[in-house]
Design a protein around this motif. Structure first.
Motif, PDB file in Angstrom:
ATOM      1  N   ALA A  43      95.973 -41.594  87.182  1.00  0.00           N
ATOM      2  CA  ALA A  43      97.406 -41.290  87.092  1.00  0.00           C
ATOM      3  C   ALA A  43      97.660 -39.807  87.339  1.00  0.00           C
ATOM      4  O   ALA A  43      98.589 -39.436  88.085  1.00  0.00           O
ATOM      5  N   PHE A  44      96.857 -38.945  86.738  1.00  0.00           N
ATOM      6  CA  PHE A  44      97.047 -37.509  86.938  1.00  0.00           C
ATOM      7  C   PHE A  44      96.700 -37.086  88.363  1.00  0.00           C
ATOM      8  O   PHE A  44      97.369 -36.204  88.939  1.00  0.00           O
ATOM      9  N   GLU A  45      95.678 -37.687  88.939  1.00  0.00           N
ATOM     10  CA  GLU A  45      95.329 -37.361  90.321  1.00  0.00           C
ATOM     11  C   GLU A  45      96.456 -37.741  91.276  1.00  0.00           C
ATOM     12  O   GLU A  45      96.776 -37.008  92.217  1.00  0.00           O
ATOM     13  N   TYR A  46      97.079 -38.901  91.023  1.00  0.00           N
ATOM     14  CA  TYR A  46      98.217 -39.316  91.840  1.00  0.00           C
ATOM     15  C   TYR A  46      99.367 -38.326  91.682  1.00  0.00           C
ATOM     16  O   TYR A  46      99.988 -37.901  92.670  1.00  0.00           O
ATOM     17  N   ALA A  47      99.673 -37.949  90.448  1.00  0.00           N
ATOM     18  CA  ALA A  47     100.753 -37.004  90.193  1.00  0.00           C
ATOM     19  C   ALA A  47     100.486 -35.669  90.877  1.00  0.00           C
ATOM     20  O   ALA A  47     101.392 -35.053  91.448  1.00  0.00           O
ATOM     21  N   ASN A  48      99.241 -35.237  90.841  1.00  0.00           N
ATOM     22  CA  ASN A  48      98.873 -33.974  91.471  1.00  0.00           C
ATOM     23  C   ASN A  48      99.026 -34.053  92.990  1.00  0.00           C
ATOM     24  O   ASN A  48      99.582 -33.139  93.624  1.00  0.00           O
ATOM     25  N   LYS A  49      98.581 -35.149  93.571  1.00  0.00           N
ATOM     26  CA  LYS A  49      98.632 -35.311  95.031  1.00  0.00           C
ATOM     27  C   LYS A  49     100.060 -35.417  95.540  1.00  0.00           C
ATOM     28  O   LYS A  49     100.392 -34.924  96.624  1.00  0.00           O
ATOM     29  N   HIS A  50     100.928 -36.071  94.760  1.00  0.00           N
ATOM     30  CA  HIS A  50     102.296 -36.327  95.216  1.00  0.00           C
ATOM     31  C   HIS A  50     103.323 -35.394  94.582  1.00  0.00           C
ATOM     32  O   HIS A  50     104.527 -35.657  94.652  1.00  0.00           O
ATOM     33  N   GLN A  51     102.859 -34.307  94.001  1.00  0.00           N
ATOM     34  CA  GLN A  51     103.725 -33.285  93.411  1.00  0.00           C
ATOM     35  C   GLN A  51     104.718 -33.862  92.388  1.00  0.00           C
ATOM     36  O   GLN A  51     105.903 -33.497  92.356  1.00  0.00           O
ATOM     37  N   CYS A  52     104.240 -34.790  91.566  1.00  0.00           N
ATOM     38  CA  CYS A  52     105.071 -35.335  90.490  1.00  0.00           C
ATOM     39  C   CYS A  52     105.076 -34.351  89.324  1.00  0.00           C
ATOM     40  O   CYS A  52     104.079 -33.674  89.066  1.00  0.00           O
ATOM     41  N   LYS A  53     106.180 -34.288  88.614  1.00  0.00           N
ATOM     42  CA  LYS A  53     106.338 -33.288  87.569  1.00  0.00           C
ATOM     43  C   LYS A  53     105.755 -33.709  86.223  1.00  0.00           C
ATOM     44  O   LYS A  53     105.376 -32.862  85.421  1.00  0.00           O
ATOM     45  N   LYS A  54     105.693 -35.028  85.975  1.00  0.00           N
ATOM     46  CA  LYS A  54     105.363 -35.470  84.614  1.00  0.00           C
ATOM     47  C   LYS A  54     104.546 -36.752  84.621  1.00  0.00           C
ATOM     48  O   LYS A  54     104.761 -37.638  85.446  1.00  0.00           O
ATOM     49  N   VAL A  55     103.619 -36.841  83.676  1.00  0.00           N
ATOM     50  CA  VAL A  55     102.882 -38.080  83.413  1.00  0.00           C
ATOM     51  C   VAL A  55     103.145 -38.472  81.964  1.00  0.00           C
ATOM     52  O   VAL A  55     102.984 -37.662  81.048  1.00  0.00           O
ATOM     53  N   THR A  56     103.550 -39.725  81.760  1.00  0.00           N
ATOM     54  CA  THR A  56     103.870 -40.221  80.422  1.00  0.00           C
ATOM     55  C   THR A  56     102.885 -41.309  80.020  1.00  0.00           C
ATOM     56  O   THR A  56     102.714 -42.298  80.740  1.00  0.00           O
ATOM     57  N   ALA A  57     102.232 -41.134  78.888  1.00  0.00           N
ATOM     58  CA  ALA A  57     101.328 -42.146  78.340  1.00  0.00           C
ATOM     59  C   ALA A  57     102.118 -43.054  77.403  1.00  0.00           C
ATOM     60  O   ALA A  57     102.898 -42.583  76.578  1.00  0.00           O
TER      61      ALA A  57
END
Length: 332
Positions: free
Chosen positions: A154-168
């Protein structure tokens, strides 16, 4: 030319599969299909739910596109989807949910991706029944390795796609052990991505937040059962299961799929909507690093969806499955 295993499924599966094949051919996508099947269809014809020929094809190609598959009901058969996920350790179920112009919903500006752990939790198959006491126990098994892999994805995807937030998403206030394990891994991994905001929500609050203000979420990561429920909820925010993509991804293999059912009541009528399978196929193209082809097809699909009269009946139009495909092809 990249070889891909194609699993048409049953019900409306073969019809929507043909639509996707036609669009890929028109777009000159360098993919060669190797067609195999599973489920009720192969059980009736071969006596096997998951034939050895399909397993061999998946092992060889490592990428597949799968239509909806019916698992025989009431005969003790385990879900085909669950079997494939566990067989190939497809631990990451990825479900984007994005508002689409032309598809009317109650919400605007939804753009989230849900990462659901796919092989553990309450779907581990650890069930016991005490005949004497008439008590059933189902064990939600989480492993630290399993939590680590899905959270990292999930974090790798967020990093690759410039997403601002990851919610668990969890239930650590009640499930003390499993919740603590999941949250501990989430907190640890989040430190490797200081530029990404990390927060967590209890599952019941998350459901409320999603139907109150869904635009606040970017990437969501959670365990198997919670993810199963939330992924369908998120689909409902943007138009339903008929318009969202899905993928099951592991370290060595990826199976992209239509997440809706086989809809036997409309099978053979030529009115099924192929959008979900096509969007999954577009995800597959990006996975294969065929981004130009994926972007071209996506742009043509979005342009078609923006005009409901060019779509199938469930989206307000009168086009047949193949007419809808031709409308997309005309915009490539």
């Amino acid at each position: 030319m990249r070889q891909v295993t194609l699993i048409p499924g049953d019900g409306i599966g073969p019809e929507i599969t043909e639509a996707v094949k036609a669009i890929f051919k028109a777009a000159n996508v360098p993919v060669q299909w190797e067609e195999e099947n599973a489920g009720q269809t192969t059980f009736d014809s071969m006596g096997e739910l998951i034939p050895a020929t399909l397993i061999n094809s998946l092992n060889k190609n490592c990428v597949a596109l799968k239509g909806p598959i019916t698992t025989p009901v009431g005969k003790g058969f385990k879900s085909i989807n669950v079997q494939l996920r566990q067989m190939f350790d497809l631990y990451s179920n990825v479900r984007p949910a994005k508002t689409t112009k032309g598809i009317k919903t109650r919400f605007e500006n939804v753009n989230s991706v849900l990462f659901r752990e796919n092989t553990e939790g309450l779907y581990s198959g650890l069930e016991m029944f005490d005949e004497r006491l008439q008590i059933s126990d189902s064990v939600a098994r989480l492993t630290r390795v399993g939590c680590r892999k899905i959270i990292r994805a999930a974090f790798e995807y967020a990093n690759k796609h410039q997403c601002k937030k990851v919610t668990a998403v969890h239930k650590a206030n009640i499930l003390k052990s499993a919740g603590a394990l999941f949250l501990d891994e989430f907190t640890t991994i989040a430190k490797d991505y200081p530029h990404i905001q990390a927060d967590d929500k209890i599952i019941d609050n998350m459901c409320m937040q999603l139907v109150a203000k869904p635009e606040q979420f970017d990437v969501i990561v959670t365990t198997n059962l919670f993810g199963d429920i939330l992924s369908d909820l998120c689909a409902g925010l943007v138009g339903g299961l008929g318009v969202v993509a899905g993928a099951n991804i592991g370290d060595e293999m990826a199976i992209f799929e239509a997440v809706h059912g086989s809809a036997p009541d409309i099978a053979g009528k030529g009115i099924a909507n192929p959008t979900a399978l096509l969007r999954s196929a577009i995800m597959m193209l990006h996975h294969l690093d065929l981004k130009d082809e994926g972007n071209r097809i996506e742009a043509a699909l979005e342009a078609t969806l923006a005009n409901p009269q060019e779509c199938t009946g469930d989206l307000g139009g009168s086009a047949s499955t193949m007419q809808f495909a031709q409308n997309i092809i005309s915009k490539l």
